[in-house]
Scaffold this motif. Structure first.
Motif, PDB file in Angstrom:
ATOM      1  N   LEU A 177     -12.446  61.391   6.044  1.00 38.70           N
ATOM      2  CA  LEU A 177     -11.383  61.133   5.077  1.00 38.70           C
ATOM      3  C   LEU A 177     -10.516  59.987   5.590  1.00 38.70           C
ATOM      4  O   LEU A 177     -10.279  59.859   6.792  1.00 38.70           O
ATOM      5  N   ALA A 178     -10.043  59.169   4.657  1.00 39.21           N
ATOM      6  CA  ALA A 178      -9.175  58.041   4.991  1.00 39.21           C
ATOM      7  C   ALA A 178      -7.910  58.129   4.160  1.00 39.21           C
ATOM      8  O   ALA A 178      -7.889  58.762   3.100  1.00 39.21           O
ATOM      9  N   ALA A 179      -6.869  57.503   4.630  1.00 41.74           N
ATOM     10  CA  ALA A 179      -5.671  57.370   3.810  1.00 41.74           C
ATOM     11  C   ALA A 179      -6.024  56.535   2.585  1.00 41.74           C
ATOM     12  O   ALA A 179      -6.898  55.672   2.638  1.00 41.74           O
ATOM     13  N   PRO A 180      -5.377  56.791   1.439  1.00 41.26           N
ATOM     14  CA  PRO A 180      -5.646  55.979   0.253  1.00 41.26           C
ATOM     15  C   PRO A 180      -5.525  54.489   0.565  1.00 41.26           C
ATOM     16  O   PRO A 180      -4.577  54.043   1.211  1.00 41.26           O
ATOM     17  N   GLY A 181      -6.527  53.736   0.140  1.00 40.30           N
ATOM     18  CA  GLY A 181      -6.567  52.302   0.406  1.00 40.30           C
ATOM     19  C   GLY A 181      -7.243  51.926   1.714  1.00 40.30           C
ATOM     20  O   GLY A 181      -7.437  50.747   1.987  1.00 40.30           O
ATOM     21  N   GLU A 182      -7.624  52.925   2.516  1.00 39.06           N
ATOM     22  CA  GLU A 182      -8.185  52.658   3.840  1.00 39.06           C
ATOM     23  C   GLU A 182      -9.651  53.070   3.975  1.00 39.06           C
ATOM     24  O   GLU A 182     -10.190  53.084   5.087  1.00 39.06           O
ATOM     25  N   ALA A 183     -10.313  53.395   2.853  1.00 40.20           N
ATOM     26  CA  ALA A 183     -11.702  53.873   2.948  1.00 40.20           C
ATOM     27  C   ALA A 183     -12.623  52.809   3.541  1.00 40.20           C
ATOM     28  O   ALA A 183     -13.461  53.112   4.394  1.00 40.20           O
ATOM     29  N   LEU A 184     -12.476  51.568   3.107  1.00 38.26           N
ATOM     30  CA  LEU A 184     -13.361  50.521   3.608  1.00 38.26           C
ATOM     31  C   LEU A 184     -13.119  50.265   5.095  1.00 38.26           C
ATOM     32  O   LEU A 184     -14.073  50.128   5.872  1.00 38.26           O
ATOM     33  N   ALA A 185     -11.863  50.217   5.509  1.00 33.37           N
ATOM     34  CA  ALA A 185     -11.562  49.997   6.921  1.00 33.37           C
ATOM     35  C   ALA A 185     -12.116  51.133   7.780  1.00 33.37           C
ATOM     36  O   ALA A 185     -12.668  50.902   8.870  1.00 33.37           O
ATOM     37  N   THR A 186     -12.009  52.356   7.281  1.00 34.70           N
ATOM     38  CA  THR A 186     -12.543  53.503   8.019  1.00 34.70           C
ATOM     39  C   THR A 186     -14.065  53.437   8.061  1.00 34.70           C
ATOM     40  O   THR A 186     -14.682  53.751   9.085  1.00 34.70           O
ATOM     41  N   ALA A 187     -14.680  53.017   6.954  1.00 28.40           N
ATOM     42  CA  ALA A 187     -16.137  52.871   6.929  1.00 28.40           C
ATOM     43  C   ALA A 187     -16.594  51.793   7.899  1.00 28.40           C
ATOM     44  O   ALA A 187     -17.649  51.929   8.541  1.00 28.40           O
ATOM     45  N   ARG A 188     -15.833  50.735   8.032  1.00 30.29           N
ATOM     46  CA  ARG A 188     -16.188  49.686   9.006  1.00 30.29           C
ATOM     47  C   ARG A 188     -16.176  50.240  10.431  1.00 30.29           C
ATOM     48  O   ARG A 188     -17.026  49.879  11.252  1.00 30.29           O
ATOM     49  N   ARG A 189     -15.204  51.093  10.728  1.00 29.39           N
ATOM     50  CA  ARG A 189     -15.160  51.676  12.073  1.00 29.39           C
ATOM     51  C   ARG A 189     -16.350  52.599  12.304  1.00 29.39           C
ATOM     52  O   ARG A 189     -16.935  52.617  13.402  1.00 29.39           O
ATOM     53  N   LEU A 190     -16.721  53.362  11.296  1.00 30.39           N
ATOM     54  CA  LEU A 190     -17.911  54.205  11.406  1.00 30.39           C
ATOM     55  C   LEU A 190     -19.155  53.348  11.590  1.00 30.39           C
ATOM     56  O   LEU A 190     -20.027  53.646  12.421  1.00 30.39           O
ATOM     57  N   ALA A 191     -19.235  52.255  10.828  1.00 33.79           N
ATOM     58  CA  ALA A 191     -20.378  51.342  10.958  1.00 33.79           C
ATOM     59  C   ALA A 191     -20.441  50.745  12.359  1.00 33.79           C
ATOM     60  O   ALA A 191     -21.528  50.572  12.918  1.00 33.79           O
ATOM     61  N   ALA A 192     -19.286  50.441  12.951  1.00 35.07           N
ATOM     62  CA  ALA A 192     -19.278  49.873  14.309  1.00 35.07           C
ATOM     63  C   ALA A 192     -19.879  50.856  15.310  1.00 35.07           C
ATOM     64  O   ALA A 192     -20.612  50.458  16.230  1.00 35.07           O
ATOM     65  N   ASP A 193     -19.596  52.147  15.138  1.00 35.14           N
ATOM     66  CA  ASP A 193     -20.190  53.153  16.016  1.00 35.14           C
ATOM     67  C   ASP A 193     -21.716  53.171  15.857  1.00 35.14           C
ATOM     68  O   ASP A 193     -22.449  53.344  16.835  1.00 35.14           O
ATOM     69  N   ILE A 194     -22.180  52.992  14.630  1.00 35.32           N
ATOM     70  CA  ILE A 194     -23.622  52.998  14.362  1.00 35.32           C
ATOM     71  C   ILE A 194     -24.271  51.734  14.912  1.00 35.32           C
ATOM     72  O   ILE A 194     -25.330  51.779  15.539  1.00 35.32           O
ATOM     73  N   LEU A 195     -23.623  50.590  14.710  1.00 27.52           N
ATOM     74  CA  LEU A 195     -24.214  49.309  15.077  1.00 27.52           C
ATOM     75  C   LEU A 195     -24.273  49.094  16.585  1.00 27.52           C
ATOM     76  O   LEU A 195     -24.941  48.167  17.047  1.00 27.52           O
ATOM     77  N   ALA A 196     -23.620  49.939  17.347  1.00 28.71           N
ATOM     78  CA  ALA A 196     -23.730  49.848  18.807  1.00 28.71           C
ATOM     79  C   ALA A 196     -25.112  50.275  19.280  1.00 28.71           C
ATOM     80  O   ALA A 196     -25.487  50.011  20.428  1.00 28.71           O
ATOM     81  N   ASN A 197     -25.893  50.884  18.383  1.00 25.46           N
ATOM     82  CA  ASN A 197     -27.184  51.452  18.753  1.00 25.46           C
ATOM     83  C   ASN A 197     -28.338  50.548  18.322  1.00 25.46           C
ATOM     84  O   ASN A 197     -28.152  49.580  17.584  1.00 25.46           O
ATOM     85  N   LEU A 241     -33.726  49.757  27.398  1.00 26.35           N
ATOM     86  CA  LEU A 241     -33.989  50.302  28.725  1.00 26.35           C
ATOM     87  C   LEU A 241     -33.484  49.361  29.824  1.00 26.35           C
ATOM     88  O   LEU A 241     -32.907  49.793  30.835  1.00 26.35           O
ATOM     89  N   ARG A 242     -33.697  48.042  29.625  1.00 27.25           N
ATOM     90  CA  ARG A 242     -33.245  47.073  30.625  1.00 27.25           C
ATOM     91  C   ARG A 242     -31.715  47.085  30.728  1.00 27.25           C
ATOM     92  O   ARG A 242     -31.154  47.017  31.837  1.00 27.25           O
ATOM     93  N   ALA A 243     -31.051  47.164  29.570  1.00 28.26           N
ATOM     94  CA  ALA A 243     -29.585  47.187  29.581  1.00 28.26           C
ATOM     95  C   ALA A 243     -29.064  48.429  30.303  1.00 28.26           C
ATOM     96  O   ALA A 243     -28.061  48.370  31.026  1.00 28.26           O
ATOM     97  N   PHE A 244     -29.750  49.560  30.126  1.00 24.78           N
ATOM     98  CA  PHE A 244     -29.349  50.778  30.828  1.00 24.78           C
ATOM     99  C   PHE A 244     -29.471  50.596  32.337  1.00 24.78           C
ATOM    100  O   PHE A 244     -28.553  50.944  33.096  1.00 24.78           O
ATOM    101  N   ILE A 245     -30.587  50.038  32.772  1.00 25.20           N
ATOM    102  CA  ILE A 245     -30.817  49.841  34.213  1.00 25.20           C
ATOM    103  C   ILE A 245     -29.811  48.851  34.791  1.00 25.20           C
ATOM    104  O   ILE A 245     -29.284  49.028  35.896  1.00 25.20           O
ATOM    105  N   GLU A 246     -29.508  47.790  34.013  1.00 18.51           N
ATOM    106  CA  GLU A 246     -28.598  46.749  34.490  1.00 18.51           C
ATOM    107  C   GLU A 246     -27.130  47.078  34.235  1.00 18.51           C
ATOM    108  O   GLU A 246     -26.245  46.282  34.559  1.00 18.51           O
ATOM    109  N   LYS A 247     -26.880  48.217  33.597  1.00 17.33           N
ATOM    110  CA  LYS A 247     -25.521  48.692  33.336  1.00 17.33           C
ATOM    111  C   LYS A 247     -24.694  47.676  32.555  1.00 17.33           C
ATOM    112  O   LYS A 247     -23.596  47.280  32.954  1.00 17.33           O
ATOM    113  N   ARG A 248     -25.262  47.236  31.447  1.00 13.10           N
ATOM    114  CA  ARG A 248     -24.576  46.280  30.565  1.00 13.10           C
ATOM    115  C   ARG A 248     -24.836  46.678  29.114  1.00 13.10           C
ATOM    116  O   ARG A 248     -25.760  47.434  28.807  1.00 13.10           O
ATOM    117  N   PRO A 249     -24.032  46.166  28.174  1.00 14.81           N
ATOM    118  CA  PRO A 249     -24.295  46.442  26.761  1.00 14.81           C
ATOM    119  C   PRO A 249     -25.606  45.779  26.331  1.00 14.81           C
ATOM    120  O   PRO A 249     -25.911  44.653  26.752  1.00 14.81           O
TER     121      PRO A 249
END
Length: 255
Positions: A177-197, A241-249
């Motif tokens: 749930l987002a405050a009225p007017g903030e649905a898109l901004a909240t969706a962008r934050r959710l998308a950022a969590d997804i796009l890290a993968n 796998l390489r990023a995990f071993i090298e401890k980087r994003p």
């Protein structure tokens, strides 16, 4: 068509906006065709990993443009991807609905065709077709009982009444749930969590999730292995796998 559906790409995220606020973003033939084109773009562009669908002017969508349908004799809002440009065949990548105002009729069906839902706390949803002796054939009657208890889905579909975002979150349909007017901004934050993968893993995961329970358990396992194969043989698997071993994003390539 370009005027009724806007797209904006930021990094690996595509934001699609239905832009007909004068009719509460109701869908006519040209708008459905533009939506279809936007969904094709998601599938065709390896640089797009996920997308958000939203509406302009404070509403998600009022569904089919009934005035256009009355004028033309039909709504014209069905394409090769199904009603409203994608409801039968959504893109093969994660799709988030960002909902303000109303999402009714086909608008609610478009929301249900998305994988995750972010809604303003005062957003309202309905499948009001039965009030006009119509039948919701944009996928709502198929998806609601998969994502809600049968009795809740039946009440929504058989009464045609409005239900609020807070109630749908309690039933598990709305992710955030987002405050009225903030649905898109909240969706962008959710998308950022997804796009890290990993993007190829995301595509495989959403394919498996969408088809889970569509057959026997043995068939589900076999289909999941087939759908996972492209991700498990992708360059991004090596990078992860390489990023995990090298401890980087990781630096995802989308392939």
């Amino acid at each position: 068509m370009e005027d009724s559906v806007r797209t904006e790409q930021q990094g690996h995220l595509l934001v699609i906006t239905i832009d007909r606020p004068e009719v509460r973003n109701a869908m006519d033939g040209p708008t459905a065709a533009a939506m279809h084109a936007a969904m094709d773009r998601i599938d065709a562009d390896p640089g797009i990993f996920a997308a958000i669908l939203t509406g302009a002017g404070g509403n998600f969508s009022a569904g089919a443009d009934l005035k256009a349908a009355a004028r033309d004799g039909h709504s014209g809002a069905v394409t090769a991807r199904g009603p409203f440009g994608f409801c039968m065949r959504p893109p093969a990548k994660p799709l988030i609905a960002a909902v303000e105002g109303v999402a009714v009729g086909g608008g609610f069906e478009m929301v249900l065709a998305c994988d995750l839902i972010v809604a303003a706390s005062d957003a309202r949803f309905a499948l009001p077709e039965v009030k006009r002796n119509l039948v919701a054939l944009g996928g709502g009657l198929l998806r609601l009982p998969r994502r809600l208890p049968h009795c809740v889905a039946a009440e929504i579909a058989l009464t045609g009444g409005m239900i609020g975002a807070e109630a749908l979150q309690r039933w598990g349909l709305v992710n955030r749930l987002a405050a009225p007017g903030e649905a898109l901004a909240t969706a962008r934050r959710l998308a950022a969590d997804i796009l890290a993968n990993g993007p190829t893993a995301l595509a495989a995961t959403i394919a498996i999730l969408r088809q889970a329970g569509g057959g026997t358990e043995e068939a589900d396992w076999a289909r999941a292995r087939d759908q996972a194969r492209p991700a498990l043989t992708a360059a991004d698997r090596t990078e992860g796998l390489r990023a995990f071993i090298e401890k980087r994003p990781p630096r995802w390539l989308g392939c």
